[in-house]
Design an enzyme around this catalytic site. Structure first.
Site, PDB file in Angstrom:
ATOM      1  CG  ASN A   9      -3.721  -1.673 -14.083  1.00  0.00           C
ATOM      2  OD1 ASN A   9      -2.637  -1.644 -13.496  1.00  0.00           O
ATOM      3  ND2 ASN A   9      -4.875  -1.864 -13.448  1.00  0.00           N
ATOM      4  CD1 TRP A  10       1.651  -2.671 -17.882  1.00  0.00           C
ATOM      5  CD2 TRP A  10       3.780  -2.972 -17.223  1.00  0.00           C
ATOM      6  NE1 TRP A  10       2.470  -2.289 -18.923  1.00  0.00           N
ATOM      7  CE2 TRP A  10       3.778  -2.460 -18.545  1.00  0.00           C
ATOM      8  CE3 TRP A  10       5.003  -3.228 -16.603  1.00  0.00           C
ATOM      9  CZ2 TRP A  10       4.963  -2.214 -19.247  1.00  0.00           C
ATOM     10  CZ3 TRP A  10       6.175  -2.984 -17.300  1.00  0.00           C
ATOM     11  CH2 TRP A  10       6.152  -2.486 -18.613  1.00  0.00           C
ATOM     12  CE  LYS A  11      -5.419  -5.420 -13.203  1.00  0.00           C
ATOM     13  NZ  LYS A  11      -6.621  -6.221 -13.048  1.00  0.00           N
ATOM     14  CG  HIS A  96      -8.109  -0.998 -10.556  1.00  0.00           C
ATOM     15  ND1 HIS A  96      -8.423  -2.221 -10.027  1.00  0.00           N
ATOM     16  CD2 HIS A  96      -7.986  -1.183 -11.898  1.00  0.00           C
ATOM     17  CE1 HIS A  96      -8.467  -3.121 -11.006  1.00  0.00           C
ATOM     18  NE2 HIS A  96      -8.211  -2.515 -12.155  1.00  0.00           N
ATOM     19  CD  GLU A  98      -7.221  -5.652  -9.520  1.00  0.00           C
ATOM     20  OE1 GLU A  98      -6.120  -5.102  -9.647  1.00  0.00           O
ATOM     21  OE2 GLU A  98      -7.738  -6.349 -10.428  1.00  0.00           O
ATOM     22  CD  GLU A 168     -10.947  -1.298 -15.193  1.00  0.00           C
ATOM     23  OE1 GLU A 168     -10.270  -1.735 -16.120  1.00  0.00           O
ATOM     24  OE2 GLU A 168     -10.557  -1.268 -14.025  1.00  0.00           O
ATOM     25  N   GLY A 174     -10.296  -9.697 -15.216  1.00  0.00           N
ATOM     26  CA  GLY A 174      -9.455 -10.876 -15.044  1.00  0.00           C
ATOM     27  C   GLY A 174     -10.212 -12.197 -15.080  1.00  0.00           C
ATOM     28  CB  SER A 214     -12.002  -9.922 -19.927  1.00  0.00           C
ATOM     29  OG  SER A 214     -11.830 -10.491 -18.643  1.00  0.00           O
ATOM     30  N   GLY A 235      -5.790  -5.043 -18.634  1.00  0.00           N
ATOM     31  CA  GLY A 235      -4.935  -5.686 -17.643  1.00  0.00           C
ATOM     32  C   GLY A 235      -4.137  -6.802 -18.303  1.00  0.00           C
ATOM     33  N   GLY A 236      -4.643  -8.018 -18.191  1.00  0.00           N
ATOM     34  CA  GLY A 236      -3.932  -9.214 -18.663  1.00  0.00           C
ATOM     35  C   GLY A 236      -3.326  -9.088 -20.064  1.00  0.00           C
TER      36      GLY A 236
HETATM   37  P1  PGA Z   1      -8.192  -7.379 -17.203  1.00  0.00           P
HETATM   38  O1  PGA Z   1      -7.983  -6.172 -16.159  1.00  0.00           O
HETATM   39  O2  PGA Z   1      -8.014  -6.784 -18.592  1.00  0.00           O
HETATM   40  O3  PGA Z   1      -7.133  -8.378 -16.871  1.00  0.00           O
HETATM   41  O4  PGA Z   1      -9.577  -7.896 -17.014  1.00  0.00           O
HETATM   42  C1  PGA Z   1      -8.498  -4.887 -16.410  1.00  0.00           C
HETATM   43  C2  PGA Z   1      -8.220  -3.969 -15.255  1.00  0.00           C
HETATM   44  O5  PGA Z   1      -8.315  -4.389 -14.091  1.00  0.00           O
HETATM   45  O6  PGA Z   1      -7.914  -2.775 -15.462  1.00  0.00           O
END
Ligand code: PGA
Length: 251
Positions: A9-11, A96, A98, A168, A174, A214, A235-236
């Site tokens: 997930n590049w966000k 998600h 977010e 998640e 993050g 993470s 994500g990251g």
């Molecule tokens: P993260 O994000 O790996 O940076 O913790 C995961 C996500 O939000 O899907």
């Protein structure tokens, strides 16, 4: 057979040239490798078409990060399922945390998006997860149960078996704080039990339940070794081709 899916997930990251660079690097990193997992990437909307043409002859599949539940209409700034299909998406991330916390998406809205995605032959990756407060006050399982029930509301078994679930925990996204493999496994097994009750044991056994929060090359293997953890939503660590490759190869 349950499928392992590693999704990135590049966000809201990478402009067009950076997106092209990242996906080209990833293709090179995966070239000739023995890949067991399904590999999915979710770049920002504006890069989907360019990325699609680059991944055409590779194992990588395309996802969007969100969509609207309506067919079309006056929804400034939104994107429909049909639009995503038209640029080659096979998956869409829905619900998600977010989207839920920053943009106020409700369980009901997410459920209507799930139905719309299925109607358009997009596979929804449906996210659920508790906040730190909820974990600390002991309501994790209640939260997860109500999110899962709301996501599956009104789905036939035939629709339900197409879903991918991503657990998640919000406190792990993050933050560098991963849920321990045991903590994650406990929730994953619980999710599968809830889904078995809503559908059938067979459908629940066949569903992919990803862990997200993470995930890094150095913790992926241990998480993925758990019986109910069938992939990762990253994500990251998906923003660098070599670290995403290492997570993909830990399956
Ligand atoms: P993260 O994000 O790996 O940076 O913790 C995961 C996500 O939000 O899907």
């Amino acid at each position: 057979m349950r499928k392992y899916i590693i999704a990135g997930n590049w966000k809201m990251q990478k402009n067009l040239s950076e997106a092209i660079q990242l996906v080209s690097d990833l293709k090179n990193e995966l070239e000739g490798k023995d890949i067991i997992a399904e590999v999915v990437i979710a770049p920002p909307f504006m890069a989907l078409e360019a990325v699609k043409s680059l991944i055409k002859n590779s194992v990588i599949k395309l996802s969007a990060q969100n969509m609207h539940s309506a067919d079309s209409g006056a929804f400034t700034g939104e994107v429909s399922a049909d639009m995503l299909k038209s640029v080659g998406c096979e998956y869409v991330i829905l619900g998600h945390s977010e989207r839920r916390t920053i943009f106020g998406e409700t369980d009901e809205f997410i459920n209507s998006k799930i139905k719309q995605a299925l109607k358009n032959n997009l596979i929804p990756i449906v996210c659920c997860g508790e906040s730190l407060d909820e974990r600390e006050n002991g309501t994790t399982f209640n939260i997860i149960e109500s999110q899962i029930k709301a996501a599956f509301n009104g789905l036939t078994n035939e629709q339900a078996e197409k879903l991918v679930i991503a657990y998640e925990p919000i406190w792990a996204i993050g933050t560098g704080k991963t849920a321990s493999p045991e903590q994650a496994q406990e929730v994953h097994a619980f999710i599968r039990k809830i889904i078995a009750g809503l559908t059938t044991q067979e459908i629940a056994n066949g569903l992919t339940i990803q862990y997200g929060g993470s995930v890094k090359p150095d913790n992926a293997k241990e998480l993925l070794s758990k019986p109910d953890i069938d992939g990762a939503l990253v994500g990251g660590a998906c923003l660098k081709a070599d670290s995403f490759r290492d997570i993909i190869l830990s399956v």
